[in-house]
Scaffold this active site. Sequence first.
Site, PDB file in Angstrom:
ATOM      1  N   HIS A 268      -3.247 -21.400  -2.316  1.00  0.00           N
ATOM      2  CA  HIS A 268      -2.239 -20.760  -1.448  1.00  0.00           C
ATOM      3  C   HIS A 268      -1.248 -19.977  -2.320  1.00  0.00           C
ATOM      4  O   HIS A 268      -1.660 -19.097  -3.066  1.00  0.00           O
ATOM      5  CB  HIS A 268      -1.569 -21.850  -0.603  1.00  0.00           C
ATOM      6  N   HIS A 310      -9.489 -14.333   1.650  1.00  0.00           N
ATOM      7  CA  HIS A 310      -8.392 -14.723   2.547  1.00  0.00           C
ATOM      8  C   HIS A 310      -8.983 -15.273   3.839  1.00  0.00           C
ATOM      9  O   HIS A 310     -10.002 -14.787   4.302  1.00  0.00           O
ATOM     10  CB  HIS A 310      -7.506 -13.507   2.875  1.00  0.00           C
ATOM     11  N   ASP A 370      -1.851 -11.947  -3.822  1.00  0.00           N
ATOM     12  CA  ASP A 370      -1.572 -12.531  -5.144  1.00  0.00           C
ATOM     13  C   ASP A 370      -2.258 -11.793  -6.295  1.00  0.00           C
ATOM     14  O   ASP A 370      -1.975 -12.089  -7.454  1.00  0.00           O
ATOM     15  CB  ASP A 370      -2.021 -14.003  -5.152  1.00  0.00           C
TER      16      ASP A 370
END
Length: 435
Positions: A268, A310, A370
């Site tokens: 996460h 994702h 990210d």
Amino acid sequence: MSNKDSVTLIDNSTGKEIELPILHPTEGPATIDVRTLYRQLGYFTYDPGFMSTASCRSAITYMDGEKGILRYRGYPIEELAENSTFLETCYLLLNGELPNRDEAEEFNNLITHHTMLHEAFKRFYSGFRRDAHPMAIMVGVVGALSAFFQDESDVHDKQSRRIAAHRLIAKMPTIAAWSYRYAHGLPFMYPQNHLDYPSNFLHMMFAVPTEEYKPDPIMVKALDLLLILHADHEQNASTSTVRLTGSSEANPFAAVAAGIASLWGPAHGGANEAVIRMLMEIIESGKGIQHFIDRAKDKNDRFRLMGFGHRVYKNYDPRAKIIRKVCHDLLENLGDDNPYKQLFDLSVQLEEIALKDEYFISRNLYPNVDFYSGIILLAMGIPLNMFTVIFALARTVGWITHWDEMMDDPESRIGRPRQLYSGKLERKYINIENR
Ligand code: SDX
């Protein structure tokens, strides 16, 4: 109930037939209301990881994973990134509308004047080992806020919830910066009311008492943009953790501390730190990109391409697109000899190779928020172990907005999922001498 607003479920083992209502959204997939399923048919639904489960009704953020759409209160993330500020975005998320000039000024003032921490927190920090991960410190310190505001937080009172929200948004930069300062044996820098939100954070991170510190305007703008992009993201793991914790009527500080703990995981929010570690491993190994792409595809290898994939986006994460451009422009500004260019070029190569590879294409694995964000943070001088702290700082407004929405929702009740039991049937106790 007309049959266009319901589904018919037939239990083939008993022939029993029931109607379940369809609940229609303002946009996106409709939902089947299964709240009466167990009472009517004696079944639970089974959905590990909640791949097909809506946990709540929400008006805060809309995502379309196929089209790569992300909107906060209806405003596209691209437009907010281009035109807004993080504090304005906080106001929008919390209140549902963009502020006018007076509202914005009042809100900014309110946040600015809640940035300090009780002096006792200095002793709280000193209880941690110097090498404690800043996320461990942040979980502890945010949870401890409930010890200072316990008597004032009535979770059923809207105004009390709003004050808690303002306190959390205001204090997170101080808590985050002080986690870094403590780890580096630096004196805590107090917030400065004449500085804007991102500048204040960078000042508390990098200023020293011995000389004036002027945050680089390019870095201030890049940080403010990163905060906007990370502010909210629908019912992700950490937000769902905050909602579940808050559903027991726990105080907001404890609920946000639980969200921080959930965000910390590398699957996460911890992925931004993991991406840089992965890039450094690729460079130091000298084994080339394809070796790591092959490892990421190998089911027997735990290695994953961090920053890729994702649960919702089966297209390019819209935030990653924006971050990649900011990263490119910021590094260009630093000149060709900057130490981060190698990481950025490697990331671009990784992306290009992966997006041509059947394994990633067939699984709709694209760069997520990210993948490039860590390079920007490194260029700001922010150390690796502070990356997820920055993510938590930004996501606090999303967490507290979802918590507030849940506490306002008449349909909301304590979250208590059931299970598919796979354990032993009833059996008799055996005394130890007979085992
Ligand atoms: C965030 O939910 C949110 O909105 C989160 C977030 C937010 O703003 O709150 O967007 C922030 O958490 C972004 C994600 C950061 N995490 C990472 O970058 C870690 C690497 N990515 C993965 O671990 C994974 O993609 C997840 C956790 C992000 C999503 O996992 P899912 O949806 O449970 O998908 P999965 O693990 O079932 O993967 C589906 C397939 C699997 O292969 P098969 O079993 O079908 O053969 O894709 C493979 C996976 O093995 N896969 C990957 C991969 N991600 C998925 N293979 C290699 N590298 C990867 N990164």
